[in-house]
Write a protein that holds these residues in place. Structure first.
Motif, PDB file in Angstrom:
ATOM      1  N   ASP A  50       0.814  -1.217   0.000  1.00 38.65           N
ATOM      2  CA  ASP A  50       0.000   0.000   0.000  1.00 38.65           C
ATOM      3  C   ASP A  50       0.848   1.267   0.000  1.00 38.65           C
ATOM      4  O   ASP A  50       0.341   2.350  -0.297  1.00 38.65           O
ATOM      5  N   SER A  51       2.123   1.166   0.325  1.00 33.12           N
ATOM      6  CA  SER A  51       3.020   2.324   0.374  1.00 33.12           C
ATOM      7  C   SER A  51       3.696   2.588  -0.974  1.00 33.12           C
ATOM      8  O   SER A  51       4.545   3.472  -1.066  1.00 33.12           O
ATOM      9  N   TYR A  52       3.325   1.842  -1.993  1.00 38.15           N
ATOM     10  CA  TYR A  52       3.944   1.965  -3.308  1.00 38.15           C
ATOM     11  C   TYR A  52       2.893   2.285  -4.361  1.00 38.15           C
ATOM     12  O   TYR A  52       1.731   1.899  -4.231  1.00 38.15           O
ATOM     13  N   ILE A  53       3.331   2.989  -5.398  1.00 38.16           N
ATOM     14  CA  ILE A  53       2.458   3.250  -6.540  1.00 38.16           C
ATOM     15  C   ILE A  53       3.190   2.798  -7.799  1.00 38.16           C
ATOM     16  O   ILE A  53       4.427   2.742  -7.830  1.00 38.16           O
ATOM     17  N   THR A  54       2.427   2.454  -8.807  1.00 31.05           N
ATOM     18  CA  THR A  54       3.008   2.131 -10.111  1.00 31.05           C
ATOM     19  C   THR A  54       2.371   3.049 -11.142  1.00 31.05           C
ATOM     20  O   THR A  54       1.186   3.387 -11.040  1.00 31.05           O
ATOM     21  N   VAL A  55       3.156   3.448 -12.104  1.00 34.87           N
ATOM     22  CA  VAL A  55       2.660   4.306 -13.171  1.00 34.87           C
ATOM     23  C   VAL A  55       3.343   3.903 -14.471  1.00 34.87           C
ATOM     24  O   VAL A  55       4.550   3.700 -14.512  1.00 34.87           O
ATOM     25  N   SER A  56       2.546   3.740 -15.522  1.00 29.80           N
ATOM     26  CA  SER A  56       3.080   3.465 -16.854  1.00 29.80           C
ATOM     27  C   SER A  56       3.073   4.764 -17.637  1.00 29.80           C
ATOM     28  O   SER A  56       2.028   5.399 -17.791  1.00 29.80           O
ATOM     29  N   LEU A  57       4.246   5.150 -18.117  1.00 26.06           N
ATOM     30  CA  LEU A  57       4.389   6.417 -18.828  1.00 26.06           C
ATOM     31  C   LEU A  57       5.166   6.223 -20.115  1.00 26.06           C
ATOM     32  O   LEU A  57       6.088   5.419 -20.182  1.00 26.06           O
ATOM     33  N   LYS A  58       4.782   7.013 -21.110  1.00 23.32           N
ATOM     34  CA  LYS A  58       5.524   7.028 -22.365  1.00 23.32           C
ATOM     35  C   LYS A  58       6.767   7.898 -22.194  1.00 23.32           C
ATOM     36  O   LYS A  58       6.783   8.836 -21.414  1.00 23.32           O
ATOM     37  N   LYS A  59       7.803   7.544 -22.952  1.00 21.71           N
ATOM     38  CA  LYS A  59       9.028   8.336 -22.957  1.00 21.71           C
ATOM     39  C   LYS A  59       8.857   9.506 -23.923  1.00 21.71           C
ATOM     40  O   LYS A  59       8.228   9.319 -24.951  1.00 21.71           O
ATOM     41  N   PRO A  60       9.380  10.656 -23.679  1.00 20.81           N
ATOM     42  CA  PRO A  60       9.989  11.124 -22.444  1.00 20.81           C
ATOM     43  C   PRO A  60       8.913  11.317 -21.372  1.00 20.81           C
ATOM     44  O   PRO A  60       7.820  11.794 -21.644  1.00 20.81           O
ATOM     45  N   MET A  61       9.239  10.965 -20.173  1.00 14.47           N
ATOM     46  CA  MET A  61       8.261  10.923 -19.087  1.00 14.47           C
ATOM     47  C   MET A  61       7.970  12.278 -18.468  1.00 14.47           C
ATOM     48  O   MET A  61       6.916  12.469 -17.877  1.00 14.47           O
TER      49      MET A  61
END
Length: 174
Positions: A55-66
């Motif tokens: 619960d203390s972590y997040i994930t994010v998918s981002l295109k480059k350049p971020m």
């Protein structure tokens, strides 16, 4: 014999009530100082962030350049693992558009999206090694794993072990 017992009884070992101005090195060495009293209390429950809780972590998918500007954590004798955190988001960048990142989020993992993509734990790495994991990531989009807390909460005495972080990052599906 009673006098002998009194000379070595516990009241002589109790902390004295001295002010900070009158504190001597011997007081600090014996643990009678004001700073030691404050250090013993530690963080309150409201300040504590469990580094071994998903619960203390997040994930994010981002295109480059971020559009993320990372900064290296200050290395101190107490905290010497390195690591990088979110310092700033580039206006108009992918990270700002996503809207979920905050100043101080600690980068702990870089994952290549898609089946068979690599999963790298970058927790505690110096700036160049952590950024290279992003640069060398294959594909136009990467998933970042970030700890939502301070470097002390992540790398300090109550923080997650390197093994736990590697296992956690390796278990994330993207």
């Amino acid at each position: 014999m009673d006098g002998f017992k009194e000379a070595f009884s516990a009241p002589a070992l109790e902390k004295s009530s001295i002010s900070a101005e009158r504190e001597t090195p011997i007081d600090r060495w014996m643990g009678w100082n004001v700073a030691a009293d404050k250090a013993v209390t530690g963080p309150s429950d409201a300040e504590f962030i469990d580094a071994m809780s998903a619960d203390s972590y997040i994930t994010v998918s981002l295109k480059k350049p971020m559009g993320i500007i990372f900064e290296e954590n200050d290395v101190t004798p107490k905290l010497n693992p390195g690591g990088i955190y979110v310092f700033e988001l580039t206006p108009g960048g992918a990270a700002e558009a996503w809207g979920g990142l905050e100043f101080g989020d600690q980068l702990v993992g870089v994952l290549e999206n898609g089946e068979g993509g690599s999963k790298k734990s970058v927790a505690g790495l110096d700036f160049d090694l952590a950024i290279n994991a992003i640069k060398e990531g294959k594909g136009d989009e990467l998933t970042l794993v970030l700890f939502r807390g301070s470097s002390e909460a992540l790398y300090g005495p109550t923080g997650a072990s390197k093994e736990w972080i590697e296992e956690f990052v390796g278990g994330i599906e993207c």
